[in-house]
Design an enzyme around this catalytic site. Sequence first.
Site, PDB file in Angstrom:
ATOM      1  N   GLY A  73      -6.966  -1.754   5.320  1.00  0.00           N
ATOM      2  CA  GLY A  73      -7.310  -0.839   4.800  1.00  0.00           C
ATOM      3  C   GLY A  73      -7.308  -0.891   3.153  1.00  0.00           C
ATOM      4  O   GLY A  73      -7.080  -2.423   2.583  1.00  0.00           O
ATOM      5  N   GLN A  78      -7.985  -0.723  -6.261  1.00  0.00           N
ATOM      6  CA  GLN A  78      -8.312  -1.283  -6.117  1.00  0.00           C
ATOM      7  C   GLN A  78      -8.202  -2.038  -5.585  1.00  0.00           C
ATOM      8  O   GLN A  78      -8.142  -4.037  -5.928  1.00  0.00           O
ATOM      9  CB  GLN A  78      -6.823  -2.020  -3.997  1.00  0.00           C
ATOM     10  CG  GLN A  78      -5.799  -1.143  -4.355  1.00  0.00           C
ATOM     11  CD  GLN A  78      -5.409  -0.997  -2.908  1.00  0.00           C
ATOM     12  OE1 GLN A  78      -5.420  -0.563  -1.502  1.00  0.00           O
ATOM     13  NE2 GLN A  78      -4.186  -1.829  -2.047  1.00  0.00           N
ATOM     14  N   CYS A 121       0.877  -4.018   1.362  1.00  0.00           N
ATOM     15  CA  CYS A 121      -0.281  -3.306   0.119  1.00  0.00           C
ATOM     16  C   CYS A 121      -0.559  -4.741  -0.305  1.00  0.00           C
ATOM     17  O   CYS A 121      -0.166  -5.773  -0.772  1.00  0.00           O
ATOM     18  CB  CYS A 121       0.191  -2.816  -0.588  1.00  0.00           C
ATOM     19  SG  CYS A 121      -0.469  -2.080  -1.854  1.00  0.00           S
ATOM     20  N   LEU A 122      -1.903  -4.438  -0.106  1.00  0.00           N
ATOM     21  CA  LEU A 122      -2.997  -5.916  -0.252  1.00  0.00           C
ATOM     22  C   LEU A 122      -2.717  -6.129  -2.814  1.00  0.00           C
ATOM     23  O   LEU A 122      -2.972  -7.444  -2.965  1.00  0.00           O
ATOM     24  CB  LEU A 122      -4.450  -5.583  -0.153  1.00  0.00           C
ATOM     25  CG  LEU A 122      -4.747  -6.233   1.043  1.00  0.00           C
ATOM     26  CD1 LEU A 122      -6.381  -5.337   1.139  1.00  0.00           C
ATOM     27  CD2 LEU A 122      -4.345  -7.230   1.432  1.00  0.00           C
ATOM     28  N   HIS A 163      -1.270   5.711   2.821  1.00  0.00           N
ATOM     29  CA  HIS A 163      -1.054   4.659   1.566  1.00  0.00           C
ATOM     30  C   HIS A 163      -2.507   4.666   0.659  1.00  0.00           C
ATOM     31  O   HIS A 163      -2.247   4.616   0.066  1.00  0.00           O
ATOM     32  CB  HIS A 163      -1.390   3.390   2.818  1.00  0.00           C
ATOM     33  CG  HIS A 163      -0.546   1.783   1.809  1.00  0.00           C
ATOM     34  ND1 HIS A 163       0.447   1.752   1.738  1.00  0.00           N
ATOM     35  CD2 HIS A 163      -2.118   1.466   0.939  1.00  0.00           C
ATOM     36  CE1 HIS A 163       0.250   0.456   0.694  1.00  0.00           C
ATOM     37  NE2 HIS A 163      -1.474   0.726   0.218  1.00  0.00           N
ATOM     38  N   GLU A 164      -3.660   4.590   1.266  1.00  0.00           N
ATOM     39  CA  GLU A 164      -4.447   4.635   1.056  1.00  0.00           C
ATOM     40  C   GLU A 164      -4.792   5.744   0.125  1.00  0.00           C
ATOM     41  O   GLU A 164      -5.448   5.859  -0.982  1.00  0.00           O
ATOM     42  CB  GLU A 164      -5.955   4.193   1.654  1.00  0.00           C
ATOM     43  CG  GLU A 164      -5.985   3.027   2.716  1.00  0.00           C
ATOM     44  CD  GLU A 164      -5.656   1.636   1.946  1.00  0.00           C
ATOM     45  OE1 GLU A 164      -5.999   1.980   0.396  1.00  0.00           O
ATOM     46  OE2 GLU A 164      -5.318   0.512   2.251  1.00  0.00           O
ATOM     47  N   HIS A 167      -3.287   5.562  -3.097  1.00  0.00           N
ATOM     48  CA  HIS A 167      -3.821   4.306  -4.270  1.00  0.00           C
ATOM     49  C   HIS A 167      -4.681   5.871  -4.946  1.00  0.00           C
ATOM     50  O   HIS A 167      -4.560   5.736  -5.907  1.00  0.00           O
ATOM     51  CB  HIS A 167      -4.808   3.515  -3.910  1.00  0.00           C
ATOM     52  CG  HIS A 167      -3.547   2.503  -3.067  1.00  0.00           C
ATOM     53  ND1 HIS A 167      -3.100   1.746  -4.661  1.00  0.00           N
ATOM     54  CD2 HIS A 167      -3.763   1.577  -2.681  1.00  0.00           C
ATOM     55  CE1 HIS A 167      -2.356   0.550  -3.960  1.00  0.00           C
ATOM     56  NE2 HIS A 167      -3.435   0.968  -2.384  1.00  0.00           N
TER      57      HIS A 167
HETATM   58  C1  LIG Z   1      -0.086  -0.290   7.500  1.00  0.00           C
HETATM   59  S1  LIG Z   1      -1.057   0.603   6.307  1.00  0.00           S
HETATM   60  C2  LIG Z   1      -1.248  -0.941   4.775  1.00  0.00           C
HETATM   61  C3  LIG Z   1      -2.680  -0.368   4.171  1.00  0.00           C
HETATM   62  C4  LIG Z   1      -2.998  -1.790   3.264  1.00  0.00           C
HETATM   63  N1  LIG Z   1      -4.461  -1.279   2.516  1.00  0.00           N
HETATM   64  C5  LIG Z   1      -4.018  -2.260   0.419  1.00  0.00           C
HETATM   65  O1  LIG Z   1      -3.553  -2.153   0.225  1.00  0.00           O
HETATM   66  C6  LIG Z   1      -3.717  -3.313   3.804  1.00  0.00           C
HETATM   67  O2  LIG Z   1      -4.096  -3.665   4.238  1.00  0.00           O
HETATM   68  N2  LIG Z   1      -1.895  -4.427   4.043  1.00  0.00           N
HETATM   69  C7  LIG Z   1      -1.727  -5.415   4.348  1.00  0.00           C
HETATM   70  C8  LIG Z   1      -1.403  -5.906   3.394  1.00  0.00           C
HETATM   71  C9  LIG Z   1      -1.733  -5.160   5.963  1.00  0.00           C
HETATM   72  O3  LIG Z   1      -0.940  -4.160   6.536  1.00  0.00           O
HETATM   73  N3  LIG Z   1      -2.135  -6.133   6.390  1.00  0.00           N
HETATM   74  C10 LIG Z   1      -2.282  -6.083   8.269  1.00  0.00           C
HETATM   75  C11 LIG Z   1      -2.773  -6.977   8.737  1.00  0.00           C
HETATM   76  O4  LIG Z   1      -2.910  -8.151   8.512  1.00  0.00           O
HETATM   77  C12 LIG Z   1      -0.615  -6.727   8.729  1.00  0.00           C
HETATM   78  O5  LIG Z   1      -0.195  -6.471   9.525  1.00  0.00           O
HETATM   79  O6  LIG Z   1       0.203  -7.610   7.690  1.00  0.00           O
HETATM   80 FE   FE2 Z   2      -2.309  -0.647  -1.258  1.00  0.00          FE
END
Ligand SMILES: CSCC[C@H](NC=O)C(=O)N[C@@H](C)C(=O)N[C@@H](CO)C(=O)O
Ligand code: FE2
Length: 223
Positions: A73, A78, A121-122, A163-164, A167
């Site tokens: 997501g 972000q 979280c990215l 989560h989003e 943000h």
């Molecule tokens: C569980 S909600 C996480 C949403 C997040 N979006 C933005 O920050 C996100 O994509 N985080 C990643 C680190 C994530 O969860 N990635 C997955 C697939 O690689 C993971 O299991 O780590």
């Molecule tokens: Fe995030």
Amino acid sequence: MSTVAQAKRGFSSREDERAASPDDLLFEPPLRIVEYPDPILRARNKRIETFDENLKKLVSEMFDVMYKTEGIGLSAPQVGMNVRLMVFNPAGERGEGEEIVLINPSVYKYSKKMILFDEGCLSFPGIYADVERPDSVQIEAQDIMGANFKFDLSGLPARIFQHEFDHLQGTLFFDRMTEEVVNSIRTELKALEKKYEDRTGLRSPEKIDMRRRMRAVAGFGKS
Ligand SMILES: CSCC[C@H](NC=O)C(=O)N[C@@H](C)C(=O)N[C@@H](CO)C(=O)O
Ligand SMILES: [Fe+2]
């Protein structure tokens, strides 16, 4: 909770949301992930009222960066865009699962059932920790053409949405962690604060070590 406390916790009413101008939606690819503690992640996000080719391009670029960075997501702030837009795909792979685009989303019902999940979280690369959230949500939003729709989400899609959505309210996942859980990632959070200070030459706009005081001011009751 009072309206003031709600606003400080990151909730806002429609009336608070300003409309984005065409300039607010201008961007230059490639988009890059904004990391904590950049103040862009805490800024107000404006409602989108222009549904055009530029918006479609922004959505496409957001999916690109989300897949490249192994996300499931991504919210517009972000990638440095302070507007109310999120994309997600629980499958996390291009060509798999379903790509969801939500513009100006809102939540009208949360389930009572709460679930703990090890979230990443990215904007906090490599950091994972437990966050408790409702298991399901009922939401409304606009699609890429501006049409309104309602949606029920549960399980992982509900988790990603919340989560989003946080943000878009300027709320970050560690704001919802207990003090004990924050302690388990404190060193990594401080490393990100130092990285920001080294890169920008500025003082970090927030410090995890100030959190206890900030949470009291913002109306977060439990630790
Ligand atoms: C569980 S909600 C996480 C949403 C997040 N979006 C933005 O920050 C996100 O994509 N985080 C990643 C680190 C994530 O969860 N990635 C997955 C697939 O690689 C993971 O299991 O780590
Ligand atoms: Fe995030």
